[in-house]
Scaffold this active site. Sequence first.
Site, PDB file in Angstrom:
ATOM      1  N   ASP A 293      -8.177  32.002 -14.146  1.00  0.00           N
ATOM      2  CA  ASP A 293      -8.211  33.008 -13.080  1.00  0.00           C
ATOM      3  C   ASP A 293      -8.213  32.352 -11.704  1.00  0.00           C
ATOM      4  O   ASP A 293      -8.606  31.198 -11.552  1.00  0.00           O
ATOM      5  CB  ASP A 293      -9.446  33.896 -13.231  1.00  0.00           C
ATOM      6  CG  ASP A 293     -10.735  33.104 -13.100  1.00  0.00           C
ATOM      7  OD1 ASP A 293     -10.799  31.981 -13.660  1.00  0.00           O
ATOM      8  OD2 ASP A 293     -11.685  33.573 -12.459  1.00  0.00           O
ATOM      9  N   GLU A 294      -7.788  33.107 -10.704  1.00  0.00           N
ATOM     10  CA  GLU A 294      -7.904  32.736  -9.288  1.00  0.00           C
ATOM     11  C   GLU A 294      -7.413  31.315  -9.013  1.00  0.00           C
ATOM     12  O   GLU A 294      -8.000  30.584  -8.217  1.00  0.00           O
ATOM     13  CB  GLU A 294      -9.353  32.919  -8.818  1.00  0.00           C
ATOM     14  CG  GLU A 294      -9.799  34.376  -8.885  1.00  0.00           C
ATOM     15  CD  GLU A 294     -11.258  34.583  -8.537  1.00  0.00           C
ATOM     16  OE1 GLU A 294     -11.571  35.610  -7.915  1.00  0.00           O
ATOM     17  OE2 GLU A 294     -12.091  33.718  -8.891  1.00  0.00           O
ATOM     18  N   ALA A 295      -6.309  30.945  -9.670  1.00  0.00           N
ATOM     19  CA  ALA A 295      -5.726  29.611  -9.465  1.00  0.00           C
ATOM     20  C   ALA A 295      -4.771  29.651  -8.267  1.00  0.00           C
ATOM     21  O   ALA A 295      -3.594  29.290  -8.369  1.00  0.00           O
ATOM     22  CB  ALA A 295      -5.017  29.155 -10.728  1.00  0.00           C
TER      23      ALA A 295
END
Length: 527
Positions: free
Chosen positions: A334-336
Amino acid sequence: MRRVLRTLGVLLILTAAVSCTEAGRADDGKPGDLLRAADLPPYERILPAPAAARPGGRGYFLAAGTVIRTGAGTEEVRQIGERLAEQLRGPSGLPLPVVDGGAGDGILLRLDESAAELKEEGYRLESTASAVTLTARTPAGLFYAGQTLRQLVPATGAGEIPGGTVEDSPRFRYRGAMIDIARHYFTVPQVKRYVDQLAQYKINKLHVHLTDDQGWRLDIDSWPRLAEYGGVGGVGGGPGGHWSKDDYRELVRYAAERYVEVVPEIDMPGHTNAALASYAELNCNGKAPQRYTGTKVGFSSLCVSKEITYEFVEDVLRELADLTPGRYLHIGGDEAHATPAADYAAFMERAQQAVADQGKTVVAWHQLAAATPAPGAVLQWWGHDGTPAAERGRVAAAAKAGHPLILSPADRAYLDMKYDKDTALGLAWAGYVPVKRSYTWDPGTHLAGVPESAVLGVEAPLWTETIATRAELELMAFPRVLSLAELGWSPASALDWTGYSRRLAAHGPRLDAQDIGYFRAPDVPWS
């Protein structure tokens, strides 16, 4: 003498709490006529709501002479009996010896593998004047029957277990909660306490977020600085800490005895500053950043172009798989935001292969749908009402392609969201999540284009940017985690806010007796 009087006083308070009038609400949930949650018939107080409950006839009287009989069961059945005896003794001090054999009165545990009418985790509970009989096809079902029995036992621990029958089984196979020990460090004993609290409400998965920008919390022999250096600190500073491999094994063992499977998460390729600070070679520029104690997200990334990155991933996942008997390894994803889309897809392909090489099943946050999920990979949805339609569509397409979903909508299931504007702890980026909102959604219909058959289950994550103590954890988790327990277990036909809120109120004295500090939501008719 003072100790005796104090104990009697506690028992009287508990008895009074269970029988007092609830300052409640009318059926529409608004202030109105007084309701008596404690006056609900015992079988209507069971939480999660069972598939079927039929009260009737004389019940069994739990007293000093009661024994727990394990029939011709295995050693595992005997252990279930011993644990149930420990749980039922409570404030009464009843001896409740566990004996072999199934003849006679008392509490009878029956493991019947031929009981085809009972599902894998299902059970039947029958209370008559002569005995309470718990029957299941699997040990897990027998354990859950015991947890239901605990709710039918009088608050004082002795007295009549009302007559009746419960036939029950879960709606979803995956009923989880997550604890983040990376932002703020929590010890294994603290997490064990949470396991006990969850297991009694039939939650069967504990997702442990082990790593993030602020801390790496598990020993990895092949990369020792991850824990030695990356495990220091956390949000706001402080000493931090990490678990040894033996610590982790002990949690896994303890949880398994309560039929809770540990799902470990190593977040990647983002949320990796603690690893990048520990090893300069994992950075594209070869320079280690400082350790991070803030709360921003999306700024860190493993160096996708370096082969040593994949040596690191393979080593970490191999050691973690060796410690984890369960089927799942969670690899985040996530949230890369600091990883370009093409690099993200390439990285996740190799990370998923590293999981498969260990014979495990991939779990990742739903952003994996933007890459190429491996066959059988499980996606965990954490979107909310404001999530763009395109992102929702990718997840629905992955579900149609055969990828099971775990539902953790942030505006319903995230336990770190504030209850309301006056909540001191927590965040509000997904909005406020009062208790009613945490309950009033249906996992089977929540995501457009995703049929119930594609939903593996539900999970209630608890991120710890603002949560540093046991008391803070419990205040944010309870009672909302019980909403998720019911949504994961109970049939859709049983989901009703008015009935649930009254049953939840009736569990207030139970939570009090266990010293669980919970939020007394104004939309629940507590004592």
